[in-house]
Design an enzyme around this catalytic site. Structure first.
Site, PDB file in Angstrom:
ATOM      1  N   HIS A   1      20.140  49.338  32.607  1.00  0.00           N
ATOM      2  CA  HIS A   1      20.431  48.239  31.696  1.00  0.00           C
ATOM      3  C   HIS A   1      21.222  48.760  30.487  1.00  0.00           C
ATOM      4  O   HIS A   1      20.825  49.750  29.875  1.00  0.00           O
ATOM      5  CB  HIS A   1      19.136  47.603  31.185  1.00  0.00           C
TER       6      HIS A   1
ATOM      7  N   TYR B   1      10.642  52.729  22.759  1.00  0.00           N
ATOM      8  CA  TYR B   1      12.024  52.721  22.280  1.00  0.00           C
ATOM      9  C   TYR B   1      12.195  51.776  21.084  1.00  0.00           C
ATOM     10  O   TYR B   1      11.691  50.672  21.060  1.00  0.00           O
ATOM     11  CB  TYR B   1      13.008  52.390  23.397  1.00  0.00           C
TER      12      TYR B   1
END
Length: 472
Positions: A71, A134
């Site tokens: 992604h 993240y």
């Protein structure tokens, strides 16, 4: 899980531009371990851009072989692990020469990786109960530009430790397109404000119809609107070039003009600086020699104290100070600007053609600056990644008075330069009935800084000759 304790922060470049691996200091004892997962000051010192996280995400994976990706999103990520170990794979899906480049490595809690905007991200867990963490610097939006790549793409040819037919994948990740069918993520946009003005037209000529450059006029974007902060999806922009300004120097001395000058030259830059700061945008702002009083006998340096004489100069000085609050800024100070439109040179050429012998001021000194030179200088600073700050950008060569330049125009157009009658500023405006703004007597700006940055402005006399030939 084995973690190496007590390491120093170490930065390692990868084969993908901007993708950087970090070894993180981890401190452990009999109780467990501790690390600074993200420490802004240290990361900036290590060469990362200021991430400015707005969200902290955790993807927890129960089993070995869980595989997610590939992604790419239009924001930056800082990826690390709280527990477990992964095999990570990154593919550059940005528009440009490195499109399709691949980098792989293993991560555990002692390592992290900075993933720049547009680089595709994927991982496969190598230990159970892996917590993948993240930070991102923008919120998800359905209107943003994304890119997805199939985990089994033959061109990327990622050597997954656990074959994909034995790994745990979502149906959505299995269906992503091959590299040949991926639409690359474009660079962040450049927005040029004041696109119909003299400098705006020069910037149009410089940047042309580049697909990610957008031009805005007063009609398409009101810089004085209270809704400016929501007028665009600003995170999609990487650069704003503010060539918009209120330039009616004498009209700014009137009540109505004063309000307009402060709105356009001071309040609008302050709003743009806030937007640039919030969204990590580089902002370029064009200023003026009128921020100085002209009393110095020397060329003005970028660091000289501001001392404007007029309302116009005061508003430009206020705009400079506002723009300087944005971390990524260039303030371009220029003077005596000549471009595509009504200006002093064209007026003198017209008077010469009609045989008129004008009176021209001879006690103001400066250098002509041509808009195409300003446009090239701005692009040079941006493309070269020059240090942020204030830069003087005018024509080079000897300083001249307005009367000197008028004589040059007459001579270059084949007319008698003796037709020019030099007068003082006071004499020139003696019969004026409307307010007259005070002018700096010395408008010469020192060019050492921009020349050290690798841009050499053209000589004013050369520029004048070329301008007259091209506007004949």
């Amino acid at each position: 899980m084995s973690i190496e304790f007590g390491k120093k922060l170490v930065r390692t470049e990868t084969t993908i531009p901007g993708l950087v691996v970090f070894d993180l200091p981890v401190h452990g004892d009999s109780r467990g371990w501790f690390k600074e997962n993200w420490q802004r000051e240290k990361m900036i010192a290590a060469g990362l851009p200021d991430l400015g996280p707005v969200q902290n995400n955790i993807s927890f994976n129960d089993d070995v072989g869980t595989t997610r990706g590939i992604h790419a999103e239009p924001w930056d990520k800082f990826v690390s692990l709280a527990t477990g170990r992964i095999f990570g794979a990154w593919v550059d899906l940005r528009e440009g020469p490195t499109f399709g480049a691949v980098f792989t490595t293993e991560l555990d809690p002692s390592k992290a990786i900075f993933v720049p905007r547009g680089v595709g991200n994927a991982y496969q867990t190598l230990e159970p109960e892996t917590a993948y963490v993240y930070l991102v610097n923008d919120h998800w939006s359905p209107d943003a530009e994304y890119a997805f790549l199939n985990l089994a793409d033959e061109t990327a040819a990622i050597d997954w430790p656990i074959p994909l037919d034995k790994a745990e994948l979502s149906d959505k990740d299995r269906a992503h397109p091959r590299l040949a069918d991926v639409t690359p993520i474009p660079p962040r946009r450049t927005l040029i404000l004041g696109a119909n003005g003299q400098l705006g037209r020069a910037l149009r000529a410089e940047y042309g119809d580049a697909p990610h450059v957008e031009y805005a006029t007063r009609a398409s974007l009101d810089l004085t609107s209270s809704d400016l902060g929501t007028a665009r999806r600003w995170r999609d922009y990487g650069t704003i070039i503010n060539a918009a300004a209120y330039t009616a120097v004498d009209a700014a001395e009137t009540p109505e003009g004063r309000a307009d000058a402060w709105a356009v030259n001071a309040a609008a830059p302050a709003a743009l600086a806030r937007i640039a700061t919030e969204h990590g945008i580089t902002i370029v702002h064009v200023s003026s020699d009128y921020v100085f009083d002209g009393a110095s006998a020397l060329p003005y340096l970028e660091t000289d104290a501001l001392s404007p004489l007029s309302v116009y100069g005061q508003t430009k000085a206020a705009g400079d100070l506002a723009i300087a609050t944005a971390p990524r800024h260039y303030v371009i100070r220029t003077s005596w600007v000549i471009g595509d439109g009504a200006n002093f040179v064209r007026t003198m050429a017209s008077l010469a053609e009609r045989g008129i012998t004008p009176k021209v001021v001879d006690d103001q000194t400066g250098r002509l600056t041509f808009t195409d030179d300003i446009a090239r200088g701005i692009r040079h600073l941006l493309d070269s990644g020059a240090a942020f700050g204030t830069y003087n950008l005018t024509g080079s060569g000897p300083a001249r008075t307005w009367a000197d330049i008028a004589r040059d125009v007459y001579r270059l157009t084949g007319h008698d330069p003796a037709s020019i009658t030099p007068v003082s500023t006071a004499e020139y405006f003696a019969s004026a009935t409307a307010p007259v703004a005070p002018r700096p007597r010395n408008s010469v700006l020192d060019l050492s800084k921009i020349e050290a940055a690798g841009f050499i402005p053209q000589d004013g006399a050369t520029g004048l000759a070329h301008y007259l030939r091209s506007h004949d």
